[in-house]
Write a protein that holds these residues in place. Structure first.
Motif: not given
Length: 351
Positions: A35-40, A206-207, A252-255, A313-326
């Protein structure tokens, strides 16, 4: 038939899943082994590891965090001995090296944050003579699942315990399940270091399955409990760096965003519009799998979870690592929790 899924439309997800089943396709897709995920993002980067494959970070006053890039442990040097919190097997004997490079004082006390093997599976490297401390629920879990690498703690407590060793103090508190029963808050008041394992992942989402939380409402509440402490440094047990108050607020904002989007998905699936209502999805799947009531519900849950994950993901990609992974796994657990814990039943409310 090719289906293109867009994050902003539950219609697409519901119709796509239904169409795939109608064409005789399984709802399960092949696993992508490359897989190719978004950069961390840079904010997720951990400490630079030394030649021994680990890094040590000092918080002053004899308090240190040790990491090999994925897991974390803690030790506190006192005038009467060293207190250790956890020893993940992936760090293992490197804990001895890290402590030995800082002091010749022996390790005398070992605290289990909780019973999971990935955090305390290396504790036997300290020998049998040290004083081990844990919550009573952790002791119960270890008695039920005997493991020579995780000896039953010698001392247990139920609610609060203050550990004084030499010139240092650690305050232990059990405030509910958070991650799992027996998972405790560990606080160094002088150094303002707070330890709570498997809840907040600084710089990352979160994992999977919200850090494998066993009680989702308690997991959400744990963020408020964390913020009641006066801390400058937060050790969460995972990733390559410690966190701070901002990291806790970010997660907390993410969840909360995740919960809002999952609730939106459930409510949209309950509408009467045949193009987006659950009937548009459940009917074709049921017809394709007569007598198998789990088949339509699996597709229903997976579809809503994917919608919620993509929208978040639309909001959080690029802000936290692994957003598109889990993101999907976190959303899936929350969709289920909304139904059974919070009573957000969507199309399955009382008729």
């Amino acid at each position: 038939m090719v289906c293109i899924m867009r994050a902003d439309s539950i219609v697409t997800f519901l119709c796509c899943a239904a169409a795939s089943l109608a064409c005789g396709l399984h709802s399960r897709t092949p696993i992508d082994t490359d897989p190719q995920f978004a950069p961390v993002p840079a904010t997720a980067a951990g400490l630079e590891l030394g030649p021994g494959g680990y890094a040590v970070q000092s918080y002053g006053g004899g308090a240190y965090m040790v990491t090999e890039g994925s897991y974390q442990a803690f030790f506190l040097i006192t005038t009467k001995g060293v207190i250790v919190v956890d020893c993940p097997p992936t760090i293992g004997h490197r804990m001895l090296y890290a402590i030995g490079n800082m002091t010749s004082i022996p390790v005398t006390h070992l605290i289990y944050s909780h019973y999971h093997a990935d955090h305390i599976g290396g504790v036997t490297i300290f020998g049998e003579d040290i004083r081990t401390i844990a919550h009573s629920e952790t002791a119960r879990h270890l008695l039920e699942t005997p493991d020579p690498n995780r000896p039953v703690p010698k001392q247990i407590f139920d609610k609060n315990y203050t550990l004084h060793v030499g010139n240092q103090t650690l305050e232990l508190a059990y405030l509910g399940e958070a991650h799992i029963s027996g998972n405790i808050f560990i606080y160094a008041p002088i150094q303002k270091v707070l330890i709570l394992i498997d809840v907040v992942f600084p710089g990352w989402l979160p994992f999977a399955a919200l850090g494998e939380a066993k009680n989702v409402p308690a997991y959400y509440h744990a963020h408020d409990q964390i913020l009641q402490y006066d801390f400058d440094h937060y050790i969460g047990g995972h990733v390559g760096r410690a966190g701070n108050r901002t990291d806790v607020l970010n997660q907390q904002e993410y969840i909360l965003d995740l919960k809002q989007n999952c609730e939106l998905a459930v409510n949209l699936s309950a509408t009467d519009d045949p193009s987006i209502g659950a009937a548009a999805l459940l009917g074709p799947v049921s017809a394709k799998n007569p007598g198998n009531s789990w088949a339509p519900f699996k597709v229903y849950l997976d579809t809503l979870a994917q919608y919620c994950a993509n929208k978040t993901n639309e909001k959080w990609l690029g802000k936290l690592g692994g957003v598109d992974v889990f993101g999907f796994e976190n959303a899936w657990l929350l969709i289920e929790s909304l139904r059974i814990d919070y009573g957000v039943l969507g199309p399955f409310a009382t008729v």
